[in-house]
Structures are given as structure tokens and as C-alpha cells.
Design an enzyme around this catalytic site. Structure first.
Site, PDB file in Angstrom:
ATOM      1  N   TYR A  21     -55.925 -14.451 -45.654  1.00 33.58           N
ATOM      2  CA  TYR A  21     -55.665 -15.823 -46.744  1.00 33.58           C
ATOM      3  C   TYR A  21     -54.317 -17.169 -44.967  1.00 33.58           C
ATOM      4  O   TYR A  21     -53.652 -17.529 -45.064  1.00 33.58           O
ATOM      5  CB  TYR A  21     -53.630 -15.347 -47.361  1.00 33.58           C
ATOM      6  CG  TYR A  21     -53.746 -14.182 -47.955  1.00 33.58           C
ATOM      7  CD1 TYR A  21     -54.374 -14.689 -49.121  1.00 33.58           C
ATOM      8  CD2 TYR A  21     -53.784 -13.062 -47.529  1.00 33.58           C
ATOM      9  CE1 TYR A  21     -53.957 -13.703 -50.201  1.00 33.58           C
ATOM     10  CE2 TYR A  21     -53.686 -11.925 -48.447  1.00 33.58           C
ATOM     11  CZ  TYR A  21     -54.077 -12.487 -49.683  1.00 33.58           C
ATOM     12  OH  TYR A  21     -53.977 -11.658 -50.467  1.00 33.58           O
ATOM     13  N   TYR A 152     -48.723  -7.382 -57.905  1.00 34.24           N
ATOM     14  CA  TYR A 152     -50.023  -7.302 -57.303  1.00 34.24           C
ATOM     15  C   TYR A 152     -50.813  -6.170 -57.230  1.00 34.24           C
ATOM     16  O   TYR A 152     -50.552  -5.103 -56.139  1.00 34.24           O
ATOM     17  CB  TYR A 152     -49.326  -7.385 -55.552  1.00 34.24           C
ATOM     18  CG  TYR A 152     -50.659  -7.890 -54.180  1.00 34.24           C
ATOM     19  CD1 TYR A 152     -51.451  -8.889 -54.194  1.00 34.24           C
ATOM     20  CD2 TYR A 152     -51.437  -6.314 -54.577  1.00 34.24           C
ATOM     21  CE1 TYR A 152     -52.059  -9.266 -54.019  1.00 34.24           C
ATOM     22  CE2 TYR A 152     -52.437  -7.056 -53.086  1.00 34.24           C
ATOM     23  CZ  TYR A 152     -53.014  -7.996 -53.186  1.00 34.24           C
ATOM     24  OH  TYR A 152     -54.241  -8.580 -52.986  1.00 34.24           O
ATOM     25  N   ASP A 257     -50.969   1.755 -60.101  1.00 31.01           N
ATOM     26  CA  ASP A 257     -51.584   1.415 -59.115  1.00 31.01           C
ATOM     27  C   ASP A 257     -50.527   2.006 -58.409  1.00 31.01           C
ATOM     28  O   ASP A 257     -49.344   0.847 -57.745  1.00 31.01           O
ATOM     29  CB  ASP A 257     -50.992  -0.285 -59.194  1.00 31.01           C
ATOM     30  CG  ASP A 257     -52.187  -1.029 -57.879  1.00 31.01           C
ATOM     31  OD1 ASP A 257     -52.350   0.025 -56.878  1.00 31.01           O
ATOM     32  OD2 ASP A 257     -52.386  -1.917 -57.524  1.00 31.01           O
ATOM     33  N   LYS A 286     -55.237   2.790 -49.427  1.00 33.05           N
ATOM     34  CA  LYS A 286     -54.617   2.950 -48.532  1.00 33.05           C
ATOM     35  C   LYS A 286     -54.262   3.992 -47.855  1.00 33.05           C
ATOM     36  O   LYS A 286     -55.038   4.341 -46.671  1.00 33.05           O
ATOM     37  CB  LYS A 286     -53.144   1.994 -48.785  1.00 33.05           C
ATOM     38  CG  LYS A 286     -53.510   0.400 -49.426  1.00 33.05           C
ATOM     39  CD  LYS A 286     -52.034  -0.225 -48.930  1.00 33.05           C
ATOM     40  CE  LYS A 286     -52.634  -1.634 -49.183  1.00 33.05           C
ATOM     41  NZ  LYS A 286     -52.581  -2.060 -50.122  1.00 33.05           N
TER      42      LYS A 286
HETATM   43  C1  LIG Z   1     -52.941  -3.691 -51.047  1.00 31.77           C
HETATM   44  C2  LIG Z   1     -52.760  -3.215 -52.397  1.00 31.77           C
HETATM   45  C3  LIG Z   1     -54.230  -3.181 -53.378  1.00 31.77           C
HETATM   46  C4  LIG Z   1     -55.673  -3.713 -53.267  1.00 31.77           C
HETATM   47  O1  LIG Z   1     -55.755  -3.238 -52.249  1.00 31.77           O
HETATM   48  P1  LIG Z   1     -57.033  -3.168 -51.318  1.00 31.77           P
HETATM   49  O2  LIG Z   1     -57.520  -2.269 -50.492  1.00 31.77           O
HETATM   50  O3  LIG Z   1     -56.807  -4.304 -50.082  1.00 31.77           O
HETATM   51  O4  LIG Z   1     -58.681  -3.989 -51.801  1.00 31.77           O
HETATM   52  C5  LIG Z   1     -54.319  -3.049 -54.727  1.00 31.77           C
HETATM   53  N1  LIG Z   1     -52.680  -2.886 -55.523  1.00 31.77           N
HETATM   54  C6  LIG Z   1     -52.309  -2.675 -55.003  1.00 31.77           C
HETATM   55  C7  LIG Z   1     -50.761  -2.147 -54.998  1.00 31.77           C
HETATM   56  C8  LIG Z   1     -51.578  -2.897 -53.283  1.00 31.77           C
HETATM   57  O5  LIG Z   1     -50.559  -2.586 -52.567  1.00 31.77           O
END
Ligand SMILES: *Cc1c(COP(=O)(O)O)cnc(C)c1O
Length: 438
Positions: A21, A152, A257, A286
Site C-alpha cells: 500500500y 478483510y 477465514d 499466516k
Molecule cells: C492476511 C489475510 C489474508 C490474506 O493473506 P495473504 O497471505 O496476505 O494473501 C486473508 N484473510 C485474512 C483474515 C488475513 O488476515
């Protein structure tokens, strides 16, 4: 110009390298990090001195054991001695199988199949694609997703389309981004009971919204309990129960997610464990490799996997070049073994107590609107947008690396951070906020 000269490195970076960003006109002026060890980064400050500072960010949720972890270093080195990479089409290997087995052991009830992806965003892409294919295979053309505001889910187009429309700059991408269904943001607070009036009002509104789009919604996509990059916002697990119930009633799937929240970050292994029922699809990423390499996964139930496969395509239509990368899988296996060998839930509870105590003084600052902690995540929310560069510099002076965004200064430190270091870390954050914002 030597590549080793710090000022030359920073100069080239400023002129030619994109950061997350970032603007080419107003450079983000990153700090040069030389190395990292344990829970500390060696960062060159603006005066040119190299300082060892505590990492309050775990490199964006990832480095749960800190840096240069002997077990993880060894896993990468051992795997390098066999092969760094090999294609996953038509071939398989022990690291990928071992990782999939462990993930399914740890996953919520009902998960049966694993798709290894190269980043969190890609795993969300795959989850959304699987949901579409699942319905198509059964003759249902359901092309929309339902989510809650404030979320997100990543930066590629499909995850961005279910990310908060304002935070995700949907207006900028109008006409390109598919338009999905956004329920209101649920009321804040993890402890809100099911019969809480605000929660019931939210449920009523969401029930009506879902009903209005019932035949179009392929799946509900949410970050369970804690919305991360959307503002570090926590909500009651009863919200999940409502969403799960509506999804079942209307024949939609549920995607959790847990890319940020997985592996005990909020306390339980999965933030969604607080809900009454498990999801149909789970995304993880992550912390999966302990912060060593990029890797994520989409897990799904047998019903979803078989449903997808019964369709016209006869397969889940995705296959990244670096799918199942052996180095990443090997270090992920070592990471999961390390987490299992420790009392990780106990460690997170200890970090939580230290964050609660250490951040409490922030509540008396005039600039602070709210201080909250959930598991090993601590948040100081201001009344105004954070002066990011100034707070980062002030924290660095106090021995802490932090990267605030919008109106929040937040920390999700490595689980192995000691109580003494956590006291320094929280004092550094509160001191930096006080110095910059008052
Ligand atoms: C960081 C994140 C993503 C995206 O993961 P990347 O490895 O950066 O593509 C998707 N969902 C959540 C909840 C996240 O924190």
C-alpha cells in the site's frame, strides 16, 4: 554504489521498490532490518544506529515462535538437502502429505480434504471457487457471497470483493469487482449473550437480507470472532451461530477465514471453535509456516469436495505453479509439531494476561477511545487516525517495532515473548501513543 551500503540500499528502495500500500510519490521510508533473532529485530534507526527491538507484530501474525528458531531452521535445511521444489501435478511428496495429515487432525470436525495454496488470498480465491463449483455441480447458479462489513480477506480480486467495501476501496474498482451481499457489522464485544438486544437487532436485519438474496448466495465468508486488518474488531460467537443457521436454512456453505486467527492466536485453536457448529470450508495461512515461507491452505468437508468433483468440470479448477512447495510444507510440519509440543493455549493465555495488564494504562490517555485484548492480540484504539510514522518512530526509540494502521495501535507478539519483554513491549506502545497523541 555498494549494495551493502545502508544509505544506498535505502535510496534505491525509495526510488524503485514498491512496499505494501505504498505511493511512488510519497515514499513510505521503511527502516532497514539487518537480521532477526528470538523475539527481536535488528533495525537501523534514522540516525544510522542498529538497535535490537522487540517485535510487536510477529511479522503480521506469522512468526509465532520468533526468528531463527532452531527446529524450523533445521526443517528447511533438511528439506533443502532433498529438494527445494517440485511440481505438484502428477507428483506428490512426504512434506505435503505430512502437512495435510496434521492439518486435518487439527481442523474443526468434518474437514476431509486439503488444497495447498501459496498465499492466504489464493486460499480464499480457492474457497470461493469451490463454493461456486459446488452449487454449479448441483445445477444451482449461485454467484454471490454474503459477508459482514468490516472484514478483510486478502488483496486479489475475489477476496477483495468480500472485504469491507469502504476499507477495501470498492468505489475505486467499481465495474471490475463483483458486488456481493454485505450484512451490517455485528455489535462489538465477544461476551455479548445471544439475547443481547443489539445482537438480536443485527440478527433480524441480517435474516431479512439473507432471505432477500437466498437463491443467489453460494456461501457466507467471515473471519470468525475477530476481524483483523478491517480494524481489529471482535464480535460475539453467537453472530456465527446466526450466520451458520441462515446458511443451512438457505442451502449456502460457510467459509471461515482463519488466516489471521488460526493456531490459537485468539485463545482457542480456531477462533470459530467458539461457535456451535463447524464451517464447511476453512482457510488457514499466516502462522502456518511459523513465518518462514509463504503457504496457506483451504480445507473442506467431504460433501463440498465430492460435490465440486461431480460437476461438469469434474475437478476443482485451480493449480498454482508452486502448489505444495516442499520447503514450505516441511517448515509448516515442524511449526505444527513445535506448537503441539508446547502448551500453546497456556502460552497464549499468559501473553493475554500480560497484554491486559500492560496496556491498561492506555485507558487513561485522552487520545485513547478503547483498549481491548483477545488472546495474544492487544489493541489500543484512538479517537483519531494514528500518526503512523511518528508512533512507529516513538515506539522504536522505546525498543519496540510496531506498525499501526487507521485508528489502531495493535500488537500480536510471538507466543514465546517473555513476561519481562511483554512489559517492555506494552510500555513502549503506551509510551509512544502518549508521546505522539497525548
Ligand atoms: C492476511 C489475510 C489474508 C490474506 O493473506 P495473504 O497471505 O496476505 O494473501 C486473508 N484473510 C485474512 C483474515 C488475513 O488476515
Amino acid at each position: 554504489m555498494s549494495d551493502l551500503d545502508p544509505d544506498a540500499l535505502l535510496g534505491f528502495d525509495r526510488d524503485h521498490v514498491w512496499h505494501p500500500y505504498s505511493s511512488a510519490l510519497v515514499p513510505s521510508e521503511p527502516y532497514l532490518v539487518e537480521s532477526a533473532d528470538g523475539v527481536r529485530l535488528r533495525v537501523r534507526d534514522r540516525g544510522g544506529d542498529v538497535r535490537e527491538v522487540l517485535d510487536a507484530m510477529s511479522s503480521w501474525w506469522c512468526a509465532v515462535h520468533g526468528y531463527r528458531v532452531p527446529e524450523l531452521d533445521a526443517a528447511v535445511t533438511d528439506q533443502l538437502g532433498r529438494m527445494a521444489h517440485v511440481m505438484f501435478g502428477g507428483l506428490t511428496h512426504e512434506p505435503a502429505v505430512a502437512l495435510s495429515r496434521r492439518l486435518l487432525d487439527l481442523a474443526p470436525a468434518g474437514m476431509e480434504r486439503v488444497f495447498l495454496a501459496d498465499s492466504g488470498s489464493v486460499s480464499v480465491e480457492v474457497a470461493m471457487k469451490a463454493a461456486l463449483q459446488y452449487h454449479l455441480a448441483a445445477g444451482r447458479r449461485r454467484t454471490r457471497f454474503l459477508t459482514i462489513r468490516g472484514g478483510y480477506h486478502g488483496d486479489t480480486f475475489s477476496p477483495m470483493s468480500v472485504t469491507d467495501p469502504v476499507g477495501g476501496m470498492h468505489s475505486l474498482f467499481r465495474g471490475v469487482l463483483p458486488e456481493h451481499v454485505f450484512a451490517p457489522r455485528p455489535p462489538a464485544g465477544v461476551d455479548r449473550p445471544a439475547d443481547d438486544p443489539e445482537l438480536r437487532a443485527w440478527a433480524e436485519e441480517t435474516t431479512a437480507l439473507f432471505a432477500a438474496h437466498a437463491d443467489d448466495v453460494a456461501a457466507v465468508v467471515v473471519e470468525p470472532v475477530l476481524q483483523g486488518a478491517g480494524g481489529m474488531y471482535a464480535y460475539s460467537p453467537h453472530v456465527l451461530d446466526v450466520l451458520h443457521d441462515l446458511a443451512r436454512r438457505h442451502g449456502a456453505l460457510v467459509v471461515h477465514d482463519e488466516i489471521a486467527t488460526g493456531f490459537h492466536r485468539t485463545g482457542p485453536r480456531w477462533a470459530g471453535d467458539r461457535a456451535e457448529t463447524p464451517p464447511d470450508i476453512l482457510c488457514v495461512g499466516k502462522a502456518l509456516t511459523g513465518g518462514y515461507l509463504t503457504l496457506a491452505a483451504m480445507l473442506c468437508s467431504r460433501e463440498v469436495a465430492e460435490g465440486v468433483s461431480r460437476g461438469e468440470a469434474g475437478a476443482l479448477m485451480h493449480g498454482p505453479t508452486f502448489m505444495g512447495n516442499p520447503l514450505a510444507c516441511a517448515v509448516a510440519v515442524a511449526n505444527l509439531d513445535l506448537l503441539a509440543s508446547r502448551d500453546t493455549a497456556g502460552e497464549v493465555a499468559r501473553v493475554e494476561r500480560a497484554l491486559v495488564d500492560g496496556l491498561a494504562p492506555a485507558t487513561s490517555l485522552g487520545s485513547v477511545a478503547d483498549v481491548r485484548t483477545l488472546g495474544a492480540v492487544g489493541v489500543v484504539q484512538l479517537h483519531e487516525p494514528v500518526h503512523t510514522a511518528e508512533v512507529t518512530a516513538a515506539a522504536l526509540e522505546r525498543g519496540v517495532w510496531v506498525r499501526p494502521f487507521r485508528d489502531v495501535v495493535y500488537t500480536m507478539p510471538p507466543y514465546v515473548t517473555s513476561d519481562t519483554d511483554l512489559a517492555t513491549l506494552t510500555a513502549g506502545l503506551v509510551g509512544a501513543v502518549a508521546a505522539v497523541h497525548g
